[in-house]
Design a protein around this motif. Structure first.
Motif, PDB file in Angstrom:
ATOM      1  N   GLY A 208      68.355  72.140 -17.823  1.00 43.43           N
ATOM      2  CA  GLY A 208      68.220  72.897 -19.073  1.00 43.43           C
ATOM      3  C   GLY A 208      67.183  74.008 -19.060  1.00 43.43           C
ATOM      4  O   GLY A 208      66.933  74.638 -20.096  1.00 43.43           O
ATOM      5  N   ILE A 209      66.572  74.259 -17.895  1.00 44.70           N
ATOM      6  CA  ILE A 209      65.590  75.354 -17.843  1.00 44.70           C
ATOM      7  C   ILE A 209      66.351  76.688 -17.851  1.00 44.70           C
ATOM      8  O   ILE A 209      67.320  76.863 -17.123  1.00 44.70           O
ATOM      9  N   ARG A 210      65.865  77.638 -18.672  1.00 39.51           N
ATOM     10  CA  ARG A 210      66.629  78.883 -18.851  1.00 39.51           C
ATOM     11  C   ARG A 210      66.016  80.083 -18.138  1.00 39.51           C
ATOM     12  O   ARG A 210      66.625  81.140 -18.074  1.00 39.51           O
ATOM     13  N   ALA A 211      64.790  79.915 -17.622  1.00 43.05           N
ATOM     14  CA  ALA A 211      64.129  81.081 -17.025  1.00 43.05           C
ATOM     15  C   ALA A 211      63.252  80.665 -15.857  1.00 43.05           C
ATOM     16  O   ALA A 211      62.720  79.550 -15.847  1.00 43.05           O
ATOM     17  N   ALA A 212      63.120  81.545 -14.875  1.00 39.83           N
ATOM     18  CA  ALA A 212      62.305  81.216 -13.710  1.00 39.83           C
ATOM     19  C   ALA A 212      61.647  82.466 -13.143  1.00 39.83           C
ATOM     20  O   ALA A 212      62.138  83.593 -13.290  1.00 39.83           O
ATOM     21  N   VAL A 213      60.505  82.232 -12.478  1.00 39.00           N
ATOM     22  CA  VAL A 213      59.844  83.282 -11.698  1.00 39.00           C
ATOM     23  C   VAL A 213      59.990  82.886 -10.236  1.00 39.00           C
ATOM     24  O   VAL A 213      59.715  81.737  -9.877  1.00 39.00           O
ATOM     25  N   VAL A 214      60.440  83.829  -9.400  1.00 40.02           N
ATOM     26  CA  VAL A 214      60.594  83.538  -7.975  1.00 40.02           C
ATOM     27  C   VAL A 214      59.639  84.421  -7.172  1.00 40.02           C
ATOM     28  O   VAL A 214      59.756  85.643  -7.173  1.00 40.02           O
ATOM     29  N   TYR A 215      58.663  83.787  -6.504  1.00 40.40           N
ATOM     30  CA  TYR A 215      57.683  84.525  -5.708  1.00 40.40           C
ATOM     31  C   TYR A 215      58.244  84.997  -4.370  1.00 40.40           C
ATOM     32  O   TYR A 215      57.865  86.032  -3.849  1.00 40.40           O
TER      33      TYR A 215
END
Lengths: 714, 714
Positions: free
Chosen positions: B90-97
């Motif tokens: 259910g996570i809707r957003a992410a940061v990818v390093y």
């Protein structure tokens, strides 16, 4: 006249001494005392017996010895009388603080005239009036009432930067900035009204001053252009650096200069040309000047316009590239072998071409960093290396950098975008360190251009055509292009075009086959004989604007048309100016060429003889695309000047056009210079407009020529 | 799609958490903990049970609640799989390093495609990859691994400046500079590869963010020009300030950008035009950007390009005048009554015109200083007041200055060339304080120009001719100049000139009396009938270069000559290109005018439809004197664009030439814009070259017209 007593006095009298360090008669005494001037100091004021530890004398005649220098902290009206008294007891030099002279209306002008007159008669050297005074930081001889000496840190090193300004405020501001960067100062000189000692004379002194290596100057007006040129040439010969901020470069700025000091700002384009020719660095603001001084202390390191940029970030590499290119510098691609060497340690997402992005990881490998810096220190593709890094990364690179800098003579510059703790160590090792990208670019652009020009000056003369050179004087009776000796005397001015052409042809300027018809029958006969389309133009010294007068007709073919044209021209000119003396009508075959140029020479009120070249016609005016140079010019300087025109592309094969005979244009430019100098002092202006330029190998030819005795007439 | 979960998360999971603050999986956790983020923080790593005081979970499926945002500190290969798992819970957003995507060759491109594909399907928002992350300074939501947050001072005020960059290093550098000036930050955003969220999307968010008033941006490439334009218009409407440093403005810089990120830098002239039209401030370096941010916080004060300069020194007045004029600002003369008022206290050697040199003595009279500043605060001759003073003098003026600033809304700026102790007090009172003349000029130039443009945008539309405007759409079936309804359909492309002219005439572009001869007899008859010198030109869609083909003959007079010319043209064209279809020969009377312009429209790959105007001919190319604007343009914008050409002087009565019909040119420019937009998406280029411009009141006329379907063909 040596300025030694003013700029390196061994003993100083302060007339109008005060015991209050806040007053102009007190502050210098406090400075002399506080900073331990080793010479004698004689305060003069009947009110005191001692000030700041010095014995005070009632009047100048009481002094126990004759001081080198008297400083007058007294009102304008009393100045010349006091100078007389000083001179009477043998004092040869004085500083005059007082305002109220030429800068303040008619009464002040009279006071200044009186002062100047006395100096002429007596031979006394007087600095000022209306000045803040002087200081020799190496001897601690303070004669300036500048508070900045107390608020800025005092240097311990021997000073090598001198500050020479026509404004006291600017002098203080520059001194403060230099000291904030820990740059040691040799002389502090505020020239004031320059009644008897002008900017150029101080400059000549500083050119020979053993301590001064760099001068930061501020001028509103150069009073003696010849002396300024000579002093700048001394700077060039000694490898010293002169940085000048000139006020009044915009129209509105020139008005401000004038309302401020009555100084005329002069022609900005000529100033720019003179500064370029004399390798004077033109500056825009004080921080830039101090930063250039910082770089100039490293001028013994090899440097030039081709820079290699090292960053830890591709973005910074791109930004620096943009800024350096815009500042007139170059970032050549690194040779393949150097790129291959760098690629051994730089990952694929880094860059090895130039800019070099070593990437953030690399700074942890000091051995590889040494290899990178070493490769950039030795490659013949570069002259200068610039490293941009956040402080903590610069710290990690510091030891490798110092190692390389100590081993190789090339200039290395660091831009620290953090607070690196290595800054001092880098500076001591000979690295220039900046804390602001913008400051770095604005200092490196002009400084590296200075290095390029210095190198060009020292380059051997490259062609047989280099007739010019600094000492070249025109030779009378030069052989004309058509062969045969021609007279070199300036015709009586105003002269008509035929005489102007003849004079210029004597210096080698190619003149087309010019015939003069004095009747319409002669015109018809000439047309018959030449058999090609003709240009016909009235010959008259009285008609300055021949086209407007209807005195020029083009593309005339055949005898009948020529006869008609002859009558038409005479009628037009008589209608335009009935009293104009007409010597006939010039007839020449129509000429074809690649381009038409204007080549001229004039006398600038500041810098003297100046050459001008531009593309002829209205577009050059619109785009202000003209180039100037101090005369004489050499052949290679003429080529460079021509190349500096944006319109040069038109001569250089733009969009498939034929290439023009650039060499012949340069020869013509040199010849115009010779013709102008040979015509001194009579000649005030030469204008060849147009000079027709044919394609390479086919030469140039004058289509019109003008000599003037009074530039105001043009 | 709101970016709220990315930019304002209430809870954050860190996948690949570390207990080492030096690692990218640890640093953000330490920042969240250290600066007290109020939301939930969930480290995820089977190795730990607790990191930085937060309970650590073995895997993302173990989290006790669904966080707003997941931060992935894991390798590139594992990213998309992990995103799937995040999405599944259910996570809707992410940061990818992770790096190793599109910026790193073919394998990386595939990985990025996979990631993009997943985001499209799932609707997940992903910042990056290859980015340093984000931070909301107002909520202390740190998801960036930037060391600068620890080394720079943390703000206590609510942040109003956001930093939005395509480079992590630049993001950190800007943040550091803002904090060094005590400017509070709202968002810190490093966009990275922008695989799914691009620069313009962040910009759109910041346009609506209630805290963000100013954005400092860094771009190498704008991926979605339309979205960027829309976001900039939102900034304009809200009175927010957008400052952008664009890398790759030089050719060499563009190469660096490309080798760094594979981004194409785009056409610099179009970027400049777009930034001007969108009132985006184009910046050169970071210090300048931070200084503009400092000024922009004072944008509620009234300000504009007409500045009054106050100094304690005539020299500084002159220098500042030069620099401000060169920066595109104005120093109008003060009105006589203001000058008279100032002269009451300023001695004769001071200046009252502008710059105002109050002289050093005056600062001791605070009552008079108030009068001076007040006079400058109210005169309608000025918009902005700049005071330059050494520190100790500024201190003496501080109280009067604060008094005036609190009373009047005009922007006051101080340049302190010393170390004034009043700096903080001045800033608190709403005075912008600089410590470097150069920095002040480089910030004030663009900021005051922004103020001018903002005012122009808000000005009421000034003429009936203003057909354009942001939303204007061309109306089909416009009445042609010749009267009568004409079809508005784009002809089949490529088309010949007659069809191109007809299409353009339909939008009001004046077309001369064009006849077509299809035999030499017709040509002779037309010549007879028209009875004036004629221009004859081949009509063919196949011949792009008619002059080179010998398809154009000018100044033809009489029936016989016209018949000959007709045959000649056909022969020339058949020789040049035997298979070209020829529809006949166009015959028009020769036209006289003041100047010939090029007016065209093209589609820029970044910004879309763009209008171009230039003087026709080779000189414009040499001097690069062309002007561009985003379409559509209004009549007044067209006039302004035309005036921005250096060659405008030629239309404006230069050296006694007749004034050209500028109004008609502007109408033609607007019409070309309409014709281009109406022709979308078929039409790729319109070029009218030349557009003949007659003298004022006599209109313009197309002498040649071209429509193209593929700009690459031109």
């Amino acid at each position: 006249m040596s300025l030694e007593p003013l700029l390196n006095p061994r003993s100083i009298a302060m007339i109008g001494a005060s015991d209050n360090a806040g007053r102009i008669g007190g502050m210098p005494l406090e400075l002399l005392s506080h900073f331990g001037f080793a010479g004698e100091v004689y305060p003069v004021n009947p009110k005191y017996t001692e000030v700041f530890g010095y014995r005070c004398y009632a009047q100048v005649e009481d002094l126990p010895a004759v001081p080198d220098l008297a400083v007058l902290a007294i009102g304008a009206r009393d100045v010349t009388a006091m100078l007389r008294r000083c001179h009477a007891i043998g004092i040869r030099a004085a500083v005059v603080y007082a305002a109220g002279f030429a800068e303040e209306g008619a009464a002040g002008v009279l006071l200044q005239q009186e002062l100047v007159q006395f100096c002429r008669e007596s031979g006394m050297q007087v600095a000022g009036p209306n000045c803040m005074g002087l200081a020799n930081l190496n001897t601690r001889a303070f004669t300036a009432f500048a508070a900045i000496f107390k608020t800025a840190s005092m240097q311990s090193d021997t000073g090598c930067v001198s500050v020479l300004t026509q404004s006291g405020n600017v002098c203080s501001a520059l001194y403060g900035l230099l000291r904030a960067q820990d740059l040691p100062v040799s002389h502090f000189i505020n020239t004031g009204n320059e009644a008897t000692v002008d900017f150029a004379q101080y400059l000549a002194y500083l050119a020979e001053d053993p301590h001064t290596e760099i001068v930061l100057g501020y001028v509103e007006q150069i009073r003696d252009g010849r002396r300024f040129i000579d002093a700048c040439r001394r700077f060039q010969m000694q490898g010293k650096v002169l940085v000048v901020l000139k006020a009044g470069v915009t129209e509105k700025g020139a008005v401000a200069v004038q309302s401020h000091t009555s100084a005329l700002a002069g022609d900005q384009k000529i100033y720019e040309a003179a500064f370029r020719d004399l390798n004077v660095i033109a500056a825009d603001d004080f921080a830039q000047m101090a930063n250039i001084a910082m770089l100039a202390r490293l001028r013994h390191r090899t440097a030039g316009a081709r820079i290699g940029v090292v960053t830890m970030s591709g973005a910074l590499g791109a930004i620096l590239t943009d800024r350096f290119i815009q500042a007139g510098l170059q970032l050549p691609d690194l040779p393949d072998d150097v790129q291959a060497q760098l690629r051994q340690g730089i990952p694929a997402y880094g860059m090895v071409g130039n800019p070099v992005d070593v990437t953030g990881n690399i700074v942890n490998d000091p051995q590889f960093i040494v290899q990178v810096l070493q490769a950039l220190a030795v490659t013949s593709a570069l002259d200068t290396v610039v490293i941009n890094a956040p402080g903590y990364m610069l710290d990690r690179m510091a030891q490798p950098l110092i190692e390389v800098v100590q081993k190789y003579p090339r200039l290395f510059v660091a831009i620290d975008t953090g607070n690196a703790s290595c800054r001092q160590a880098l500076r001591e090792a000979g690295v220039a360190v900046f804390d602001d990208l913008g400051h770095a670019v604005r200092a490196l652009g002009p400084f590296l251009t200075w290095q390029e020009r210095r190198r060009q000056r020292h380059a051997p003369i490259d062609t047989d055509n280099d007739l010019g050179g600094i000492d070249a004087q025109p030779v009378a009776g030069r052989v004309s292009a058509a062969g045969g000796q021609v007279p070199m005397e300036v015709p009586v001015l105003p002269c008509h075009e035929v005489d102007a052409r003849r004079y210029l042809a004597g210096f080698g300027l190619p003149d087309p086959d010019v015939r003069i018809a004095r009747t319409c029958e002669e015109a018809a006969a000439l047309a018959e004989q030449l058999g090609v389309p003709l240009a016909m133009k009235v010959v008259s010294a009285d008609l300055a604007h021949k086209t407007e007068a209807g005195g020029v007709l083009l593309s005339i073919t055949g005898a009948q048309a020529a006869a008609q044209a002859y009558e038409q021209i005479l009628e037009n000119c008589r209608n335009y100016q009935p009293d104009a003396a007409i010597a006939g009508v010039m007839i020449t075959p129509m000429q074809q060429g690649v381009a038409e140029l204007l080549v001229g020479a004039t006398r600038d009120p500041v810098f003297g003889p100046v050459l001008t070249v531009a593309l002829g016609g209205i577009m050059t005016e619109i785009y202000r695309d003209t180039a100037h140079a101090l005369l004489p010019v050499t052949h290679s300087e003429a080529v460079q000047l021509l190349r500096s025109l944006k319109a040069f592309a038109l001569l250089d094969g733009f969009r498939g056009r034929p290439r023009a005979d650039v060499d012949a244009v340069a020869q013509a430019m040199v010849a115009v210079g010779h013709a102008f100098l040979a015509g001194q002092p009579t000649l005030d202006q030469i204008e060849i407009n147009p000079l027709l330029v044919r394609q390479a190998g086919s030469g140039v030819v004058m289509l019109d020529a003008l000599l003037l005795a009074d530039t105001a007439v043009s």
